[in-house]
Design a protein around this motif. Sequence first.
Motif, PDB file in Angstrom:
ATOM      1  N   PHE A  97      12.939 132.156  -7.851  1.00 51.23           N
ATOM      2  CA  PHE A  97      12.682 132.870  -9.098  1.00 51.23           C
ATOM      3  C   PHE A  97      11.937 134.175  -8.830  1.00 51.23           C
ATOM      4  CE2 PHE A  97      10.762 133.708 -13.213  1.00 51.23           C
ATOM      5  CZ  PHE A  97      11.784 133.360 -14.077  1.00 51.23           C
ATOM      6  N   HIS A 121       4.227 128.098 -15.767  1.00 54.49           N
ATOM      7  CA  HIS A 121       5.087 128.790 -16.722  1.00 54.49           C
ATOM      8  C   HIS A 121       6.481 129.028 -16.122  1.00 54.49           C
ATOM      9  CE1 HIS A 121       5.369 131.206 -20.395  1.00 54.49           C
ATOM     10  NE2 HIS A 121       6.132 132.030 -19.697  1.00 54.49           N
ATOM     11  N   ASN A 163      10.184 127.769 -17.167  1.00 53.20           N
ATOM     12  CA  ASN A 163      11.252 128.741 -17.406  1.00 53.20           C
ATOM     13  C   ASN A 163      12.495 128.386 -16.582  1.00 53.20           C
ATOM     14  OD1 ASN A 163      12.729 131.020 -18.049  1.00 53.20           O
ATOM     15  ND2 ASN A 163      11.041 132.449 -17.763  1.00 53.20           N
ATOM     16  N   GLN A 196      16.076 127.239 -18.118  1.00 54.52           N
ATOM     17  CA  GLN A 196      17.319 127.942 -17.784  1.00 54.52           C
ATOM     18  C   GLN A 196      18.371 126.983 -17.226  1.00 54.52           C
ATOM     19  OE1 GLN A 196      16.613 131.522 -15.480  1.00 54.52           O
ATOM     20  NE2 GLN A 196      15.088 132.228 -16.943  1.00 54.52           N
ATOM     21  N   LEU A 202       7.619 126.338 -23.405  1.00 53.40           N
ATOM     22  CA  LEU A 202       7.521 127.621 -22.699  1.00 53.40           C
ATOM     23  C   LEU A 202       6.835 128.663 -23.565  1.00 53.40           C
ATOM     24  CD1 LEU A 202       8.329 129.022 -20.069  1.00 53.40           C
ATOM     25  CD2 LEU A 202      10.459 129.681 -21.156  1.00 53.40           C
ATOM     26  N   ASN A 203       7.098 128.634 -24.852  1.00 46.61           N
ATOM     27  CA  ASN A 203       6.505 129.629 -25.742  1.00 46.61           C
ATOM     28  C   ASN A 203       5.130 129.211 -26.238  1.00 46.61           C
ATOM     29  OD1 ASN A 203       8.728 131.409 -25.570  1.00 46.61           O
ATOM     30  ND2 ASN A 203       9.873 130.054 -26.933  1.00 46.61           N
TER      31      ASN A 203
HETATM   32  C1  LIG Z   1      11.980 133.481 -18.271  1.00 46.91           C
HETATM   33  O1  LIG Z   1      12.554 134.192 -17.179  1.00 46.91           O
HETATM   34  C2  LIG Z   1      13.380 135.268 -17.524  1.00 46.91           C
HETATM   35  C3  LIG Z   1      13.912 135.884 -16.256  1.00 46.91           C
HETATM   36  O2  LIG Z   1      14.730 135.028 -15.554  1.00 46.91           O
HETATM   37  C4  LIG Z   1      12.625 136.276 -18.338  1.00 46.91           C
HETATM   38  O3  LIG Z   1      13.487 137.312 -18.747  1.00 46.91           O
HETATM   39  C5  LIG Z   1      12.020 135.616 -19.548  1.00 46.91           C
HETATM   40  O4  LIG Z   1      11.240 136.520 -20.264  1.00 46.91           O
HETATM   41  C6  LIG Z   1      11.179 134.427 -19.127  1.00 46.91           C
HETATM   42  N1  LIG Z   1      10.702 133.734 -20.315  1.00 46.91           N
HETATM   43  C7  LIG Z   1       9.425 133.555 -20.579  1.00 46.91           C
HETATM   44  C8  LIG Z   1       9.080 132.929 -21.855  1.00 46.91           C
HETATM   45  O5  LIG Z   1       8.578 133.872 -19.792  1.00 46.91           O
END
Ligand SMILES: *[C@@H]1O[C@H](CO)[C@@H](O)[C@H](O)[C@H]1NC(C)=O
Length: 311
Positions: free
Chosen positions: A97, A110, A114, A118, A161-162
Amino acid sequence: MGYGRLGEHEPEHSQPEPLTDQPDYNTSPPRTTKRKLLFSFSFAFILASAVSVSLLVKFRTTGSGESEAAIRARVAVSQTCSITRYPTLCVKSLLDFPGSHAASKSQLAHITMNVTLQRFGKALYFSSAIRNIKMSSLVRSAYEDCLELLGDSVSHLSRSLNSAGSTQDVLTWLSAALTNQDTCTDGLAEVRGPVRSVMEERVRDLGKLVSNCLAIYAAASGVRNEDFSGVPIGNRRRMLSAGSSPGSVPRFPRWLSRRERVLLDTPVSSIKADIVVSKDGNGSVKTIAEAIKKAPEYGPRRTIIYVKAGR
Ligand SMILES: *[C@@H]1O[C@H](CO)[C@@H](O)[C@H](O)[C@H]1NC(C)=O
Ligand SMILES: *[C@@H]1O[C@H](CO)[C@@H](O)[C@H](O)[C@H]1NC(C)=O
Protein backbone atom coordinates in the motif's frame (compact mmCIF):
# COMPACT_ATOMS: atom_id res chain seq x y z
CA MET A 1 52.40 -9.15 3.33
CA GLY A 2 50.11 -9.29 0.38
CA TYR A 3 52.68 -10.93 -1.84
CA GLY A 4 52.44 -14.33 -0.28
CA ARG A 5 48.71 -14.30 -0.75
CA LEU A 6 49.13 -13.11 -4.27
CA GLY A 7 51.61 -15.91 -4.95
CA GLU A 8 49.14 -18.49 -3.79
CA HIS A 9 46.54 -17.37 -6.25
CA GLU A 10 48.74 -16.67 -9.15
CA PRO A 11 50.26 -19.82 -10.67
CA GLU A 12 53.00 -17.90 -12.57
CA HIS A 13 54.76 -17.03 -9.31
CA SER A 14 55.83 -20.61 -8.70
CA GLN A 15 56.91 -21.00 -12.27
CA PRO A 16 60.46 -19.54 -11.80
CA GLU A 17 61.05 -21.66 -8.67
CA PRO A 18 62.09 -24.87 -10.44
CA LEU A 19 64.65 -22.75 -12.27
CA THR A 20 66.77 -22.49 -9.07
CA ASP A 21 67.42 -26.23 -9.37
CA GLN A 22 69.13 -25.48 -12.65
CA PRO A 23 72.94 -24.96 -12.87
CA ASP A 24 74.39 -21.67 -11.57
CA TYR A 25 74.99 -19.99 -14.93
CA ASN A 26 71.29 -19.82 -15.42
CA THR A 27 70.46 -17.81 -12.29
CA SER A 28 70.89 -14.17 -13.34
CA PRO A 29 68.34 -13.89 -16.16
CA PRO A 30 65.48 -15.47 -14.15
CA ARG A 31 66.16 -13.14 -11.24
CA THR A 32 65.40 -10.07 -13.34
CA THR A 33 62.25 -11.61 -14.76
CA LYS A 34 61.30 -12.54 -11.22
CA ARG A 35 61.74 -8.95 -10.08
CA LYS A 36 59.77 -7.70 -13.06
CA LEU A 37 57.02 -10.19 -12.33
CA LEU A 38 56.96 -9.19 -8.68
CA PHE A 39 56.72 -5.53 -9.64
CA SER A 40 53.87 -6.09 -12.05
CA PHE A 41 52.13 -8.28 -9.48
CA SER A 42 52.30 -5.63 -6.81
CA PHE A 43 51.08 -3.04 -9.25
CA ALA A 44 48.16 -5.29 -10.21
CA PHE A 45 47.49 -5.91 -6.54
CA ILE A 46 47.34 -2.20 -5.72
CA LEU A 47 45.11 -1.61 -8.72
CA ALA A 48 42.83 -4.44 -7.74
CA SER A 49 42.52 -3.26 -4.14
CA ALA A 50 41.80 0.29 -5.28
CA VAL A 51 39.04 -0.98 -7.54
CA SER A 52 37.55 -3.19 -4.85
CA VAL A 53 37.66 -0.41 -2.25
CA SER A 54 35.85 1.98 -4.59
CA LEU A 55 33.33 -0.74 -5.43
CA LEU A 56 32.78 -1.35 -1.73
CA VAL A 57 32.27 2.36 -1.06
CA LYS A 58 29.86 2.63 -3.96
CA PHE A 59 27.93 -0.43 -2.79
CA ARG A 60 27.73 0.90 0.78
CA THR A 61 26.38 4.29 -0.28
CA THR A 62 23.75 2.96 -2.67
CA GLY A 63 22.76 0.32 -0.10
CA SER A 64 22.19 2.73 2.77
CA GLY A 65 20.97 5.71 0.78
CA GLU A 66 18.21 3.89 -1.02
CA SER A 67 16.89 1.28 1.38
CA GLU A 68 17.21 2.75 4.86
CA ALA A 69 13.70 4.19 4.74
CA ALA A 70 12.41 0.97 3.23
CA ILE A 71 14.09 -1.06 5.96
CA ARG A 72 12.62 1.19 8.65
CA ALA A 73 9.17 0.82 7.08
CA ARG A 74 9.58 -2.93 6.93
CA VAL A 75 10.53 -3.04 10.59
CA ALA A 76 7.55 -0.88 11.61
CA VAL A 77 5.18 -2.94 9.50
CA SER A 78 6.48 -6.27 10.73
CA GLN A 79 6.30 -5.07 14.34
CA THR A 80 2.70 -4.06 13.79
CA CYS A 81 1.94 -7.33 12.05
CA SER A 82 3.69 -9.48 14.63
CA ILE A 83 0.63 -9.33 16.91
CA THR A 84 -1.70 -10.63 14.21
CA ARG A 85 -2.65 -14.17 13.51
CA TYR A 86 -1.68 -13.97 9.84
CA PRO A 87 1.51 -11.88 9.89
CA THR A 88 2.78 -12.81 6.43
CA LEU A 89 -0.45 -11.72 4.77
CA CYS A 90 -0.42 -8.63 6.98
CA VAL A 91 3.09 -7.56 5.98
CA LYS A 92 2.43 -8.17 2.32
CA SER A 93 -0.86 -6.29 2.22
CA LEU A 94 0.58 -3.33 4.13
CA LEU A 95 3.84 -2.99 2.22
CA ASP A 96 1.95 -3.06 -1.07
CA PHE A 97 0.00 0.00 0.00
CA PRO A 98 1.40 3.40 -0.96
CA GLY A 99 2.10 5.51 2.10
CA SER A 100 2.63 2.60 4.49
CA HIS A 101 6.37 3.36 4.41
CA ALA A 102 6.03 6.46 6.53
CA ALA A 103 3.06 5.49 8.68
CA SER A 104 2.68 5.55 12.45
CA LYS A 105 1.04 2.73 14.38
CA SER A 106 -2.44 4.24 14.30
CA GLN A 107 -1.99 5.14 10.65
CA LEU A 108 -1.08 1.52 9.96
CA ALA A 109 -4.34 0.47 11.62
CA HIS A 110 -6.14 2.87 9.30
CA ILE A 111 -4.26 1.57 6.26
CA THR A 112 -5.02 -2.05 7.22
CA MET A 113 -8.71 -1.20 7.29
CA ASN A 114 -8.46 0.63 4.01
CA VAL A 115 -6.68 -2.30 2.35
CA THR A 116 -9.28 -4.69 3.75
CA LEU A 117 -12.19 -2.52 2.62
CA GLN A 118 -10.73 -2.31 -0.87
CA ARG A 119 -10.32 -6.08 -1.00
CA PHE A 120 -13.93 -6.60 0.13
CA GLY A 121 -15.17 -4.09 -2.45
CA LYS A 122 -13.28 -5.91 -5.16
CA ALA A 123 -14.60 -9.29 -4.02
CA LEU A 124 -18.18 -7.97 -4.03
CA TYR A 125 -17.76 -6.42 -7.45
CA PHE A 126 -16.30 -9.53 -9.05
CA SER A 127 -18.73 -11.85 -7.28
CA SER A 128 -21.71 -9.90 -8.60
CA ALA A 129 -20.40 -10.48 -12.11
CA ILE A 130 -21.53 -14.12 -12.07
CA ARG A 131 -24.98 -13.36 -10.75
CA ASN A 132 -26.76 -14.30 -13.99
CA ILE A 133 -25.25 -17.71 -14.52
CA LYS A 134 -27.39 -20.76 -13.91
CA MET A 135 -27.21 -22.22 -10.39
CA SER A 136 -29.09 -24.86 -8.46
CA SER A 137 -31.26 -23.46 -5.69
CA LEU A 138 -28.82 -24.59 -2.98
CA VAL A 139 -25.86 -23.00 -4.76
CA ARG A 140 -27.92 -19.89 -5.50
CA SER A 141 -28.80 -19.57 -1.84
CA ALA A 142 -25.17 -19.88 -0.71
CA TYR A 143 -24.11 -17.43 -3.42
CA GLU A 144 -26.76 -14.83 -2.60
CA ASP A 145 -25.93 -15.14 1.09
CA CYS A 146 -22.29 -14.38 0.31
CA LEU A 147 -23.21 -11.32 -1.74
CA GLU A 148 -25.43 -10.04 1.04
CA LEU A 149 -22.74 -10.71 3.63
CA LEU A 150 -20.03 -9.07 1.53
CA GLY A 151 -22.21 -5.98 1.09
CA ASP A 152 -22.85 -5.88 4.81
CA SER A 153 -19.13 -6.19 5.55
CA VAL A 154 -18.30 -3.41 3.08
CA SER A 155 -20.63 -1.08 4.95
CA HIS A 156 -19.20 -2.14 8.34
CA LEU A 157 -15.66 -1.63 7.12
CA SER A 158 -16.32 1.75 5.56
CA ARG A 159 -18.01 2.95 8.73
CA SER A 160 -15.00 1.70 10.70
CA LEU A 161 -12.60 3.40 8.30
CA ASN A 162 -14.43 6.71 8.51
CA SER A 163 -14.36 6.51 12.32
CA ALA A 164 -18.09 6.99 12.50
CA GLY A 165 -18.23 5.42 15.95
CA SER A 166 -16.47 4.72 19.21
CA THR A 167 -13.64 2.22 19.54
CA GLN A 168 -16.16 -0.30 20.81
CA ASP A 169 -18.37 0.32 17.77
CA VAL A 170 -15.47 -0.24 15.41
CA LEU A 171 -14.54 -3.46 17.21
CA THR A 172 -18.15 -4.59 16.90
CA TRP A 173 -18.29 -3.75 13.19
CA LEU A 174 -15.03 -5.51 12.47
CA SER A 175 -16.19 -8.55 14.42
CA ALA A 176 -19.40 -8.53 12.41
CA ALA A 177 -17.43 -8.45 9.17
CA LEU A 178 -15.38 -11.40 10.40
CA THR A 179 -18.51 -13.36 11.29
CA ASN A 180 -20.00 -12.53 7.89
CA GLN A 181 -16.94 -13.92 6.20
CA ASP A 182 -17.11 -17.16 8.14
CA THR A 183 -20.80 -17.51 7.36
CA CYS A 184 -20.14 -17.02 3.66
CA THR A 185 -17.31 -19.58 3.48
CA ASP A 186 -19.32 -22.00 5.61
CA GLY A 187 -22.22 -21.75 3.19
CA LEU A 188 -19.94 -22.27 0.20
CA ALA A 189 -18.40 -25.33 1.84
CA GLU A 190 -21.78 -27.00 1.77
CA VAL A 191 -22.31 -26.81 -1.98
CA ARG A 192 -20.44 -28.26 -4.94
CA GLY A 193 -19.53 -26.97 -8.36
CA PRO A 194 -17.81 -24.18 -10.25
CA VAL A 195 -19.68 -21.35 -8.51
CA ARG A 196 -18.26 -22.53 -5.23
CA SER A 197 -14.68 -22.51 -6.55
CA VAL A 198 -15.09 -19.10 -8.15
CA MET A 199 -16.58 -17.65 -4.99
CA GLU A 200 -14.02 -19.28 -2.73
CA GLU A 201 -11.29 -17.75 -4.85
CA ARG A 202 -12.95 -14.31 -4.65
CA VAL A 203 -13.34 -14.31 -0.88
CA ARG A 204 -10.02 -15.97 -0.11
CA ASP A 205 -8.03 -14.21 2.63
CA LEU A 206 -10.86 -11.77 3.42
CA GLY A 207 -11.51 -13.32 6.83
CA LYS A 208 -7.79 -13.33 7.59
CA LEU A 209 -7.52 -9.67 6.61
CA VAL A 210 -10.38 -8.72 8.95
CA SER A 211 -8.85 -10.77 11.74
CA ASN A 212 -5.59 -8.84 11.26
CA CYS A 213 -7.53 -5.56 11.19
CA LEU A 214 -9.13 -6.37 14.52
CA ALA A 215 -5.80 -7.22 16.12
CA ILE A 216 -4.02 -4.10 14.84
CA TYR A 217 -6.93 -1.77 15.56
CA ALA A 218 -7.40 -3.12 19.09
CA ALA A 219 -3.68 -2.77 19.81
CA ALA A 220 -3.51 0.74 18.33
CA SER A 221 -6.48 1.89 20.42
CA GLY A 222 -5.05 0.37 23.56
CA VAL A 223 -7.78 -2.20 24.03
CA ARG A 224 -6.45 -4.73 26.48
CA ASN A 225 -9.33 -6.20 28.37
CA GLU A 226 -10.35 -8.33 25.43
CA ASP A 227 -7.98 -10.32 23.34
CA PHE A 228 -8.37 -9.53 19.67
CA SER A 229 -4.87 -10.50 18.71
CA GLY A 230 -5.59 -14.07 17.97
CA VAL A 231 -9.11 -13.89 16.63
CA PRO A 232 -9.38 -17.09 14.69
CA ILE A 233 -11.49 -17.33 11.61
CA GLY A 234 -13.72 -20.22 10.86
CA ASN A 235 -15.57 -20.57 14.13
CA ARG A 236 -18.03 -17.75 13.85
CA ARG A 237 -21.25 -17.96 12.00
CA ARG A 238 -24.00 -15.52 11.46
CA MET A 239 -27.47 -16.91 11.57
CA LEU A 240 -29.33 -16.05 8.42
CA SER A 241 -32.98 -16.72 7.97
CA ALA A 242 -33.68 -19.13 5.17
CA GLY A 243 -36.17 -17.02 3.28
CA SER A 244 -34.36 -13.76 2.86
CA SER A 245 -36.58 -12.47 0.06
CA PRO A 246 -39.16 -10.03 1.42
CA GLY A 247 -42.62 -11.43 2.05
CA SER A 248 -41.57 -15.05 2.17
CA VAL A 249 -42.30 -16.90 5.37
CA PRO A 250 -39.08 -18.19 6.91
CA ARG A 251 -39.22 -21.93 7.28
CA PHE A 252 -36.67 -21.94 10.05
CA PRO A 253 -36.02 -19.59 12.94
CA ARG A 254 -33.22 -17.02 12.57
CA TRP A 255 -31.02 -18.63 15.20
CA LEU A 256 -30.70 -21.81 13.19
CA SER A 257 -27.42 -21.90 11.27
CA ARG A 258 -27.16 -22.82 7.62
CA ARG A 259 -25.72 -26.22 8.45
CA GLU A 260 -28.67 -27.02 10.69
CA ARG A 261 -31.13 -25.79 8.09
CA VAL A 262 -29.52 -28.00 5.47
CA LEU A 263 -29.68 -30.93 7.89
CA LEU A 264 -33.37 -30.34 8.56
CA ASP A 265 -34.00 -30.20 4.82
CA THR A 266 -32.32 -33.55 4.28
CA PRO A 267 -34.59 -36.62 4.06
CA VAL A 268 -34.36 -38.79 7.17
CA SER A 269 -33.32 -41.80 5.09
CA SER A 270 -30.07 -40.10 4.08
CA ILE A 271 -29.06 -38.89 7.53
CA LYS A 272 -26.66 -41.07 9.43
CA ALA A 273 -27.68 -40.81 13.07
CA ASP A 274 -25.14 -41.22 15.85
CA ILE A 275 -27.64 -42.62 18.32
CA VAL A 276 -30.89 -44.36 17.46
CA VAL A 277 -33.58 -44.47 20.10
CA SER A 278 -35.86 -47.43 19.64
CA LYS A 279 -38.12 -48.91 22.26
CA ASP A 280 -38.08 -52.34 20.59
CA GLY A 281 -34.35 -52.63 21.20
CA ASN A 282 -33.32 -52.30 17.54
CA GLY A 283 -31.69 -48.88 18.11
CA SER A 284 -28.54 -48.10 20.09
CA VAL A 285 -30.56 -47.15 23.17
CA LYS A 286 -34.10 -47.64 24.35
CA THR A 287 -34.97 -44.23 25.81
CA ILE A 288 -34.38 -40.59 24.91
CA ALA A 289 -32.89 -39.97 28.36
CA GLU A 290 -30.26 -42.65 27.71
CA ALA A 291 -29.45 -41.08 24.34
CA ILE A 292 -28.91 -37.64 25.88
CA LYS A 293 -26.68 -39.13 28.55
CA LYS A 294 -24.65 -40.81 25.83
CA ALA A 295 -24.33 -37.74 23.58
CA PRO A 296 -21.20 -36.22 25.20
CA GLU A 297 -19.27 -39.34 24.21
CA TYR A 298 -19.41 -38.06 20.64
CA GLY A 299 -17.30 -35.02 21.45
CA PRO A 300 -17.97 -31.36 20.77
CA ARG A 301 -19.45 -31.91 17.30
CA ARG A 302 -23.15 -32.10 16.62
CA THR A 303 -24.62 -35.43 17.71
CA ILE A 304 -27.60 -36.63 15.73
CA ILE A 305 -30.14 -38.58 17.73
CA TYR A 306 -32.78 -40.35 15.73
CA VAL A 307 -35.91 -41.19 17.68
CA LYS A 308 -37.80 -43.97 15.95
CA ALA A 309 -41.56 -43.70 15.84
CA GLY A 310 -43.38 -45.99 18.22
CA ARG A 311 -44.45 -46.29 21.78
C1 LIG B 1 -7.92 4.57 1.19
O1 LIG B 1 -6.86 4.47 0.24
C2 LIG B 1 -7.05 5.15 -0.96
C3 LIG B 1 -5.85 4.92 -1.84
O2 LIG B 1 -5.72 3.60 -2.21
C4 LIG B 1 -7.26 6.62 -0.71
O3 LIG B 1 -7.53 7.28 -1.92
C5 LIG B 1 -8.40 6.82 0.25
O4 LIG B 1 -8.55 8.17 0.57
C6 LIG B 1 -8.17 6.02 1.51
N1 LIG B 1 -9.34 6.13 2.37
C7 LIG B 1 -9.29 6.61 3.60
C8 LIG B 1 -10.55 6.76 4.32
O5 LIG B 1 -8.24 6.89 4.11
C1 LIG C 1 -36.24 -55.33 15.13
O1 LIG C 1 -35.30 -56.19 14.51
C2 LIG C 1 -35.76 -57.50 14.31
C3 LIG C 1 -34.67 -58.32 13.68
O2 LIG C 1 -33.43 -57.68 13.80
C4 LIG C 1 -37.01 -57.51 13.44
O3 LIG C 1 -37.49 -58.81 13.33
C5 LIG C 1 -38.06 -56.63 14.04
O4 LIG C 1 -39.17 -56.53 13.18
C6 LIG C 1 -37.49 -55.24 14.29
N1 LIG C 1 -38.49 -54.43 14.94
C7 LIG C 1 -38.92 -53.28 14.44
C8 LIG C 1 -39.96 -52.62 15.22
O5 LIG C 1 -38.45 -52.79 13.42
